[in-house]
Design a protein around this motif. Structure first.
Motif, PDB file in Angstrom:
ATOM      1  N   GLU A  71       2.468  10.656  -8.662  1.00 18.02           N
ATOM      2  CA  GLU A  71       1.694  11.911  -8.638  1.00 18.02           C
ATOM      3  C   GLU A  71       0.197  11.636  -8.594  1.00 18.02           C
ATOM      4  O   GLU A  71      -0.612  12.543  -8.778  1.00 18.02           O
ATOM      5  CB  GLU A  71       2.006  12.761  -9.876  1.00 18.02           C
ATOM      6  CG  GLU A  71       3.447  13.192  -9.986  1.00 18.02           C
ATOM      7  CD  GLU A  71       4.334  12.096 -10.583  1.00 18.02           C
ATOM      8  OE1 GLU A  71       3.858  11.269 -11.384  1.00 18.02           O
ATOM      9  OE2 GLU A  71       5.520  12.048 -10.212  1.00 18.02           O
ATOM     10  N   ARG A  72      -0.192  10.393  -8.394  1.00 20.91           N
ATOM     11  CA  ARG A  72      -1.595   9.953  -8.345  1.00 20.91           C
ATOM     12  C   ARG A  72      -2.301  10.118  -9.690  1.00 20.91           C
ATOM     13  O   ARG A  72      -3.495  10.295  -9.754  1.00 20.91           O
ATOM     14  CB  ARG A  72      -2.394  10.643  -7.232  1.00 20.91           C
ATOM     15  CG  ARG A  72      -1.854  10.388  -5.840  1.00 20.91           C
ATOM     16  CD  ARG A  72      -2.015   8.910  -5.505  1.00 20.91           C
ATOM     17  NE  ARG A  72      -1.553   8.632  -4.159  1.00 20.91           N
ATOM     18  CZ  ARG A  72      -0.609   7.745  -3.875  1.00 20.91           C
ATOM     19  NH1 ARG A  72      -0.028   7.061  -4.820  1.00 20.91           N
ATOM     20  NH2 ARG A  72      -0.252   7.533  -2.638  1.00 20.91           N
ATOM     21  N   GLN A  73      -1.526  10.073 -10.764  1.00 18.71           N
ATOM     22  CA  GLN A  73      -2.106   9.962 -12.097  1.00 18.71           C
ATOM     23  C   GLN A  73      -2.289   8.470 -12.384  1.00 18.71           C
ATOM     24  O   GLN A  73      -1.628   7.634 -11.773  1.00 18.71           O
ATOM     25  CB  GLN A  73      -1.174  10.533 -13.166  1.00 18.71           C
ATOM     26  CG  GLN A  73      -1.092  12.030 -13.208  1.00 18.71           C
ATOM     27  CD  GLN A  73      -0.263  12.458 -14.410  1.00 18.71           C
ATOM     28  OE1 GLN A  73       0.786  11.903 -14.685  1.00 18.71           O
ATOM     29  NE2 GLN A  73      -0.764  13.458 -15.116  1.00 18.71           N
ATOM     30  N   VAL A  74      -3.153   8.162 -13.334  1.00 24.12           N
ATOM     31  CA  VAL A  74      -3.313   6.768 -13.740  1.00 24.12           C
ATOM     32  C   VAL A  74      -2.486   6.542 -14.998  1.00 24.12           C
ATOM     33  O   VAL A  74      -2.673   7.228 -16.006  1.00 24.12           O
ATOM     34  CB  VAL A  74      -4.796   6.425 -14.002  1.00 24.12           C
ATOM     35  CG1 VAL A  74      -4.927   4.993 -14.495  1.00 24.12           C
ATOM     36  CG2 VAL A  74      -5.619   6.640 -12.742  1.00 24.12           C
ATOM     37  N   GLU A  85      -3.469   4.081  -1.113  1.00 28.19           N
ATOM     38  CA  GLU A  85      -3.904   3.917  -2.495  1.00 28.19           C
ATOM     39  C   GLU A  85      -3.281   2.642  -3.079  1.00 28.19           C
ATOM     40  O   GLU A  85      -2.089   2.417  -2.937  1.00 28.19           O
ATOM     41  CB  GLU A  85      -3.466   5.120  -3.336  1.00 28.19           C
ATOM     42  CG  GLU A  85      -4.151   6.406  -2.959  1.00 28.19           C
ATOM     43  CD  GLU A  85      -5.626   6.394  -3.316  1.00 28.19           C
ATOM     44  OE1 GLU A  85      -5.999   5.815  -4.344  1.00 28.19           O
ATOM     45  OE2 GLU A  85      -6.410   6.959  -2.537  1.00 28.19           O
ATOM     46  N   GLU A 117      -0.806   6.695   1.465  1.00 35.37           N
ATOM     47  CA  GLU A 117      -2.179   7.059   1.794  1.00 35.37           C
ATOM     48  C   GLU A 117      -3.142   5.893   1.584  1.00 35.37           C
ATOM     49  O   GLU A 117      -4.341   6.096   1.514  1.00 35.37           O
ATOM     50  CB  GLU A 117      -2.594   8.258   0.942  1.00 35.37           C
ATOM     51  CG  GLU A 117      -1.738   9.477   1.209  1.00 35.37           C
ATOM     52  CD  GLU A 117      -1.995  10.580   0.206  1.00 35.37           C
ATOM     53  OE1 GLU A 117      -3.093  10.636  -0.365  1.00 35.37           O
ATOM     54  OE2 GLU A 117      -1.076  11.373  -0.015  1.00 35.37           O
ATOM     55  N   ASN A 153      -1.272   3.293 -10.387  1.00 37.82           N
ATOM     56  CA  ASN A 153      -1.131   4.619  -9.791  1.00 37.82           C
ATOM     57  C   ASN A 153       0.303   5.106  -9.973  1.00 37.82           C
ATOM     58  O   ASN A 153       1.254   4.380  -9.720  1.00 37.82           O
ATOM     59  CB  ASN A 153      -1.413   4.556  -8.283  1.00 37.82           C
ATOM     60  CG  ASN A 153      -2.750   5.135  -7.937  1.00 37.82           C
ATOM     61  OD1 ASN A 153      -3.228   6.047  -8.588  1.00 37.82           O
ATOM     62  ND2 ASN A 153      -3.349   4.608  -6.888  1.00 37.82           N
ATOM     63  N   SER A 154       0.442   6.354 -10.391  1.00 37.16           N
ATOM     64  CA  SER A 154       1.769   6.955 -10.470  1.00 37.16           C
ATOM     65  C   SER A 154       2.059   7.641  -9.136  1.00 37.16           C
ATOM     66  O   SER A 154       1.151   7.840  -8.331  1.00 37.16           O
ATOM     67  CB  SER A 154       1.822   7.978 -11.605  1.00 37.16           C
ATOM     68  OG  SER A 154       1.130   9.153 -11.239  1.00 37.16           O
ATOM     69  N   GLU A 205       0.836  -1.199   0.000  1.00 41.63           N
ATOM     70  CA  GLU A 205       0.000   0.000   0.000  1.00 41.63           C
ATOM     71  C   GLU A 205       0.868   1.245   0.000  1.00 41.63           C
ATOM     72  O   GLU A 205       1.920   1.286   0.621  1.00 41.63           O
ATOM     73  CB  GLU A 205      -0.899   0.020   1.242  1.00 41.63           C
ATOM     74  CG  GLU A 205      -2.090  -0.886   1.117  1.00 41.63           C
ATOM     75  CD  GLU A 205      -3.098  -0.629   2.214  1.00 41.63           C
ATOM     76  OE1 GLU A 205      -2.993   0.386   2.923  1.00 41.63           O
ATOM     77  OE2 GLU A 205      -3.996  -1.453   2.346  1.00 41.63           O
ATOM     78  N   GLY A 206       0.398   2.257  -0.719  1.00 42.36           N
ATOM     79  CA  GLY A 206       1.088   3.540  -0.729  1.00 42.36           C
ATOM     80  C   GLY A 206       0.907   4.233   0.609  1.00 42.36           C
ATOM     81  O   GLY A 206       0.211   3.749   1.494  1.00 42.36           O
TER      82      GLY A 206
END
Length: 163
Positions: free
Chosen positions: A113-116, A91, A89, A110-111, A86-87
């Motif tokens: 930067e929280r981009q997909v 995610e 947060e 998930n990147s 798990e990240g």
């Protein structure tokens, strides 16, 4: 499994004893190899039973059954799930997947930067090295790998299908 090799009454009858737990998908390939001459048993494992040559196949000598495309995809996803952490947060790393043409699996990840990112991987050649690259934000963060996305589920596309 009983097999008659030869023409009608001429020929030899074999009774192949399959190892317990052998995957059904591996049986046709193993029998084809035995009938074509590949010895998947030791000569001490051959005996006469009811006029047939009884052969106990050696599980260590049977080559693995080739995986179909769906099974290859499941194996890639299983390996990614085993390495999942798990990240910060909470995610998840792997968000989803999509089977694509030309034996390609698109992984939605998930990147940092929280981009997909939509990462295309080749199913027949996806080994541990390529999976390590998929899990490495430093590798995937390379802007030279990024392509504009025409996929509504991904912000960026990364094509690793030639790697």
């Amino acid at each position: 499994m009983a097999v008659h090799c030869g023409e009608e009454t001429e020929g030899i009858d074999f009774l192949y004893e399959l190892p317990f737990g052998m995957l059904p998908a591996a049986i046709p390939g193993a029998l084809a190899q035995v009938v074509s001459g590949l010895q998947l048993y030791s000569s001490s494992k051959v005996k006469d039973v009811m006029g047939m040559n009884h052969v106990s196949l050696d599980v260590e000598k049977i080559p693995p059954a080739p995986l179909g495309e769906g099974a290859q995809a499941v194996e890639v996803l299983r390996q990614l799930a085993e390495a999942y952490e798990e990240g910060e947060e909470g995610e998840p790393f792997l968000l989803g997947f999509l089977m694509r043409p030309a034996h390609t699996l698109r992984l939605y990840v998930n990147s940092p930067e929280r981009q997909v990112w939509g990462v295309d991987v080749p199913l027949p050649r996806t080994g541990l090295g390529l999976l390590g690259a998929v899990q490495s934000p430093g590798y995937l963060n390379n802007p030279h790998l990024h392509r504009p996305s025409d996929d509504p589920h991904a912000d960026v596309l990364i094509d690793l299908s030639d790697n």
